[in-house]
Design a protein around this motif. Sequence first.
Motif: not given
Length: 411
Positions: A192-208
């Motif tokens: 499944h492919i997820f795209e992020f426009k803000k690094q904070d959201e990317l980091t949050f999902n990487l931690k999750k």
Amino acid sequence: MKGTTARCWRRPSCFLGVAPFYVKAPKFIGERVLYPTKPKGSVQKVPILGGTPITADTALELRRQVFGSSELMGSTESEWLGQSFCFNDADTAQGYSLKMSKASSKGLAMCVQGFVLKHLLFSRRGPRVVADPSSLLRATAKAQEEALAGALSDILWKAGERQHAVLCLTQENVYVKDFPSYQSDGCTERIHIFEFKKQDELTFNLKKYLFEFLAEDGNGLLLFLYSVVLSREPHKIVEDMDGEEQSLLQSNGTIHPCLATLLLTGRATHYLHNGIIYEGSEDSMAKAKTGIVTRAEVGLLVWRRQEDGAQTTVGSRLKTPSLPVWVTRCNDSYGILFNPNKELTRDYHAENRFDLHYYSSNANQTTVTIITIDTRNHTNRDEFHSPPLENLIHTKWQGAEVNWNGSAPYV
């Protein structure tokens, strides 16, 4: 349950991601009952929600960009499947370091290691900023997880030109079936492919979803590599490589040098010099060769024994990064050199005499290796009789005295 022993999940040594874990049944001491406690910093496995299922076209593109082929499963694919990120034991002298079971994946691991060190040593806020560097390197399980999530986020965000990033995660469903141009590998067709426009959201999902990249029986390395490719975009990677459609993994499973520059700088360039140079003659159109366009956070030093003595030109934007951390490619074997003092690359006076930690995820390296560099004492050593790592160090600190502090040079 049999007798007094209960079966529960036990956290494997290199997978920080699943709880509960195997332990013995509670012990009774007098009238008190002692229950096992949850390990600090343990990553939880949670359902992966959202994202867009991979298409056949994207699966083909990823396999061809990474492996060079999608029709058949070869030795390179087998080499990279079933591998994830894995740290050495937490709260030990090498708690900061990633360990890889296969030599083919060490190049990628050492590039990620550079950014892990950034977060462990140089990105902290609050009281621990002034902590003893050795205590920061003896990373706790929680610090390991936070540093890895931050490192992966930095690399993906840089690959997406700080505008967007893509994260590849897997589901149980299979979205791409076998057909003449594609043979399934058990990972790519479940993405499944997820795209992020803000690094904070990317980091949050990487931690999750960090368990996807740490799972002992998972495909964390390949998922991250796919994420880098989609963040940069495949057509831009081809442009970065001067229009050459070369796979990012070579036939022996090791990473292409362009993948190292993609991970470190966000561009998959062949060239390590500063800026753009033009090659050509008066009778032909000058060809632009784009090297490193901005100063790197994590540097790169390269040395390879050549019969003619020629060496790869590495510019100052990689030789003098903003952080005192250098990925090393020494005779095509990857490692990392670093110093916990951020001033080392800011003040040339700090380069008179200093220590460099060296790590390469080598099974033979069981203790910390610290090398002392003294630029005040120049030596004229024959490179053919010097350890390769010393020759590499001399590409940055020419003629400096190198002291292994009792360790036998093993690189």
